[in-house]
Design a protein around this motif. Structure first.
Motif: not given
Length: 428
Positions: A36, A156, A240
């Motif tokens: 991420l 996340a 994302n």
């Protein structure tokens, strides 16, 4: 057998299972944070290398191309060489390539490193799910996997809190160096402390389930579960990848503030993944009862999110969409992981995860193109297709172990259950 099923669906995790869950939670957490970080760094990378949104999306898709391709081989490697060994290989390799991302001096080098990073991470999911299967009983399995997989949502939450300040203060390269160092620490912990498989698994062999991994990989039913996960991950990887850039570039929100806002839907998703795993255990599969309603809600929320006029409303509907869709995560895996013997769970989990990661190849670049040509509203509207696909496929896939075994033309599961019962009784 019927009276025992409810009891098994409510089994608590024993000490070995709890240690396994804790260690693999940590591995999945750093796995997710590693991948991420680039989403948060995309605006800076795009500015440094003068990239369009489509090219930025390609940088993300390069990872997912290799990640998807390596899912099935990774599961088969775990079946052959052992889950612990393959998990450790993956952790060490992807930490090295995370660090190398920080040294990329051009867009071309970045693409190569991200592709190799994806290959290293791609062998991990199947090995991880096999490790859990070997260290839990069937009644613990989805609950344990649900807790471990909630690490994705927690990643996340953590990624923007860790990476955004580093990128803002020290540049985008510093974030990759930092998370690579954490990955090495997690590797050491898994190598040293992952428990041995529990005794019941010694009695499960591939041989009674004729056809081995080939029967799993050729099964239309298994590809149905992969298609369901593809639909789910269209939503996850689309959001994302592009929400940080959208909030920063279209809403004028700083990267740090955008990261903080992303914590809200991510925290809801973490709780939803755990809840979905427990529901899957309670229902002993039957994913249709969870996936269809949750994806129906997600589809409506995504439409409202794509057309939202204000930032607060956008985040609200994104939270509803992500939370609802995340209820489906573990139910997608439930029937295969409850029904396959441990000797085939690596291949089975790898195939399903492969379907999801194909979405990671498609969604970032497709949404980048849509954002360039039609705007972010059209890009986010694209995600509705994922919810529709997952909901439709859930209706036509096997809903329990008996129908799953029939679909794969395997022996009656009650025979396998009877054969394993003495080994299971040794645990009680």
């Amino acid at each position: 057998m019927a009276p025992s099923s409810p009891d098994r669906s409510r089994e608590r995790l024993d000490r070995g299972a709890r240690i396994t869950v804790a260690l693999l939670f940590g591995a999945w957490l750093i796995d997710y944070v590693d991948r991420l970080v680039i989403n948060l760094a995309l605006p800076s990378i795009g500015e440094e290398f003068d990239l369009s949104r489509a090219q930025q999306g390609l940088a993300v898709s390069a990872f997912f191309l290799a990640y998807a391709v390596c899912q099935i081989p990774g599961g088969m490697l775990a079946d052959r060489y052992g889950a612990r060994r393959v998990t450790c290989w993956a952790l060490l390799l992807w930490s090295a390539f995370t660090a190398l991302t920080g040294f990329a001096g051009s867009f071309a080098i970045l693409l190569v490193v991200r592709f190799l990073f994806g290959a290293a991470e791609g062998i991990f999911p199947g090995a991880s799910m096999k490790a859990i299967t070997e260290r839990t009983t069937p009644g613990q399995r989805m609950g344990a996997n649900g807790v471990v997989q909630s690490a994705n949502a927690m990643g996340a939450v953590l990624a923007p809190l860790v990476a955004a300040p580093l990128i803002t203060q020290f540049g985008w390269r510093s974030a990759f160096f930092t998370v690579a160092g954490i990955g090495v620490f997690v590797y050491a912990a898994v190598r040293l402390w992952l428990p041995e498989p529990i005794a019941q698994d010694a009695g499960h062999r591939v041989r009674p389930f004729g056809g081995g991994a080939g029967a799993v990989l050729r099964s239309p039913a298994m590809w149905g579960f992969a298609a369901m996960f593809f639909g789910y991950d269209i939503i996850v990887w689309g959001l994302n990848t592009w929400v940080p850039s959208y909030l920063s570039q279209e809403r004028g929100i700083s990267l740090t503030s955008a990261g903080a806002l992303a914590v809200i839907p991510a925290a809801v998703a973490a709780a939803a993944v755990i809840t979905g795993g427990r529901l899957a255990d309670r229902l002993q599969g039957n994913q249709r009862r969870i996936v269809v309603p949750s994806m129906s809600v997600a589809a409506v929320a995504l439409i409202l999110m794509a057309t939202a006029s204000g930032t607060a409303v956008f985040i609200l509907w994104m939270t509803v969409a992500v939370g609802s869709a995340s209820l489906s995560y573990m139910p997608v895996y439930a029937v295969p992981l409850r029904s396959l013997p441990p000797g085939l769970t690596g291949a089975g989990a790898g195939l399903i995860t492969f379907g999801g990661q194909l979405a990671g190849v498609i969604a970032p670049t497709a949404m980048g193109l849509l954002a360039d040509r039609l705007g972010f509203g059209a890009a986010f509207g694209f995600l509705v297709l994922g919810a529709v696909l997952a909901g439709v496929v859930a209706v036509f896939t096997p809903q329990d172990s008996a129908s799953f075994h029939r679909a794969l033309r395997l022996p009656d599961p009650t025979a396998a259950s009877s054969a394993s019962r003495p080994a299971e009784s040794e645990l009680t």
